[in-house]
Design an enzyme around this catalytic site. Structure first.
Site, short mmCIF file in Angstrom:
data_model
loop_
_atom_site.label_atom_id
_atom_site.label_comp_id
_atom_site.label_asym_id
_atom_site.label_seq_id
_atom_site.Cartn_x
_atom_site.Cartn_y
_atom_site.Cartn_z
N THR A 69 3.09 -1.43 -6.43
CA THR A 69 2.67 -2.21 -7.60
C THR A 69 2.73 -1.35 -8.85
O THR A 69 3.22 -1.78 -9.90
CB THR A 69 1.26 -2.77 -7.40
N LYS A 86 0.80 -1.23 0.00
CA LYS A 86 0.00 0.00 0.00
C LYS A 86 0.83 1.28 0.00
O LYS A 86 0.49 2.26 0.64
CB LYS A 86 -0.99 0.01 1.18
N HIS A 124 6.14 -10.12 -0.39
CA HIS A 124 6.49 -8.83 0.22
C HIS A 124 7.64 -9.00 1.21
O HIS A 124 7.55 -8.62 2.38
CB HIS A 124 5.27 -8.21 0.92
#
Length: 459
Positions: free
Chosen positions: A167, A163, A220
């Site tokens: 991406t 977040k 991640h």
């Protein structure tokens, strides 16, 4: 009793000076006949004794050295042996009969304090003693001419924090750079791209990221996982053990916006359950990181429930993912007080952020783009434009000031890290723009037009 030191390598001719007198009177040696034979015999005996003494001396020194090594490894005071707490971290044990965990890690905290505050002048190079496997830092690239060479064995490693717009930035890396050899993207195969080098090393990859190599070091993966994993994975991917230079990069975001964005994402069904949480070869246990929910997902969780779970990885996620977790006992929070743990993680995260060749901020997209292009001498074909009205920005209007304050306090480490990151980014931008003779032309003509307004839907 007197002690006589003997040089083991003294020459034979010199022994006559050391021989004791046979009989009383002057110390003059008699020559000829029996006296010569006696002198030679005495020399021989003395040499044998001297050799034995040397052997005994070597044995004693070896025993003393071995004993000293054992002492340093197991009984050395914390104030002297900096490595001792690290060994305790690896074993996950502390000697509670002698020192409390806080004291055992006092030396780590103090060392990080001294190191960071010595190098916290923004833009100043780090001490060589603090370098890790991260490869060239921003200061190396800019000030020491360690230019990224896409045709050689240089690799960009993208540490992707949830977040933060990672991406979208990752898609830019594989799809929008102006390269002599473009990445070949196959959207039907897990949206994966093959990013091979132009030139002589055409079978090697220059980018280690989710969109190029996949989650090879874990979903991640954080700093602790990546730095211990990347080189081995690259060797396996390319079936070749070569010396590479790794240029680490990441994206950060305002902690309140990032936390609320993750909250909305989780309540829609996201989990990231496959994250390895690997540190020093060991996964975090359920006792160390108890689950916040016992259903398949945490759908429809309320914000109060989301904030109440102390093991929620969304809390101070950016600091945790940039810190060297081995300094705090990995995920074993019993190694020290929460205050000490937080302080060490924050200082470590700041140090690692400073050592990265590049990092960007979601709130400073154009500056981030410029810094990347100048640092790596690579150009994007699109321009990153700032659109602040994301879903999170609009959703924040639904929360009162007290709730926002609670989120800030809960993410106090990330708030401090972000404040530092903003200052450091501005200093880097000021430094590079001042050196760029064509700054205005360059900055105004970066790429085309692109919006990051959809980052809320990123995985």
């Amino acid at each position: 009793m007197s002690m006589r030191l003997v040089d083991c390598e003294v020459q034979t001719e010199e022994f006559s000076l050391l021989l004791p007198e046979s009989g009383s009177g002057n110390s003059t040696l008699k020559k000829g006949g029996k006296h010569q034979h006696s002198s030679a015999s005495t020399k021989e005996t003395f040499m044998r004794k001297g050799g034995k003494k040397c052997i005994y001396l070597l044995v004693v020194l070896t025993l003393i050295g071995g004993g000293g090594f054992v002492y340093l490894g197991f009984y050395c005071p914390d104030s002297v042996c900096f490595l001792r707490p690290q060994s305790l971290v690896r074993s996950g044990k502390t000697d509670t009969h002698r020192d409390p965990p806080t004291k055992q890690f006092q030396v780590i905290r103090d060392t990080l304090d001294q190191f960071h505050f010595r190098t916290d002048g923004v833009g100043q190079p780090l001490l060589n003693t603090a370098r890790t496997a991260m490869g060239p830092s921003f200061d190396d690239v800019v000030g020491r001419d360690f230019q990224f060479d896409i045709e050689d064995h240089d690799v960009i490693v993208f540490l992707h924090i949830q977040k933060t717009g990672g991406t979208t930035f990752g898609k830019h890396l594989v799809g929008d750079l102006d390269l002599a050899r473009q990445c070949e993207c196959r959207r039907k195969v897990k949206k994966r791209c093959t990013c091979l080098r132009p030139g002589r090393n055409s079978f090697e990859t220059w980018l280690f990221s989710r969109h190029s190599t996949g989650w090879k070091c874990g979903l991640h993966a954080d700093w602790t996982e990546l730095t211990s994993c990347v080189d081995d994975v690259m060797d396996k991917l390319e079936d070749n053990e070569i010396k590479r230079r790794y240029f680490y990069i990441t994206m950060l975001r305002n902690p309140i916006h990032r936390f609320l964005s993750e909250f909305h994402h989780v309540r829609r069904g996201a989990t990231w359950k496959n994250a390895r949480l690997l540190c020093q070869g060991r996964h975090a246990t359920k006792e160390e990181m108890p689950p916040c929910y016992h259903t398949e997902t945490w759908e429809n969780v309320t914000l109060d429930e989301f904030m109440a779970c102390s093991s929620n990885l969304a809390i101070n996620r950016q600091t945790r993912m940039l810190a060297d977790l081995s300094l705090v006992g990995c995920y074993n929070s019993s190694m020290m007080t929460p205050e000490d743990r937080g302080k060490i993680m924050l200082l470590s995260a700041k140090n690692n952020l400073k050592k990265m060749a590049f990092y960007g901020l979601t709130e400073e997209q154009e500056i981030s783009q410029y810094l990347f292009e100048v640092t790596f001498n690579l150009k994007f074909r699109v321009r990153f434009r700032q659109f602040n009205q994301t879903i999170t920005d609009m959703a924040m209007r639904n929360f009162d000031a007290e709730t926002i304050k609670q989120i800030e306090e809960l993410n106090s480490l990330d708030m401090e890290l972000y404040k530092y990151a903003v200052e450091l980014l501005q200093q880097r931008f000021k430094k590079l723009s001042a050196q760029d003779k064509h700054f205005h032309e360059h900055f105004q003509n970066m790429g085309g037009v692109f919006s990051w307004a959809e980052i809320e839907n990123e995985e």
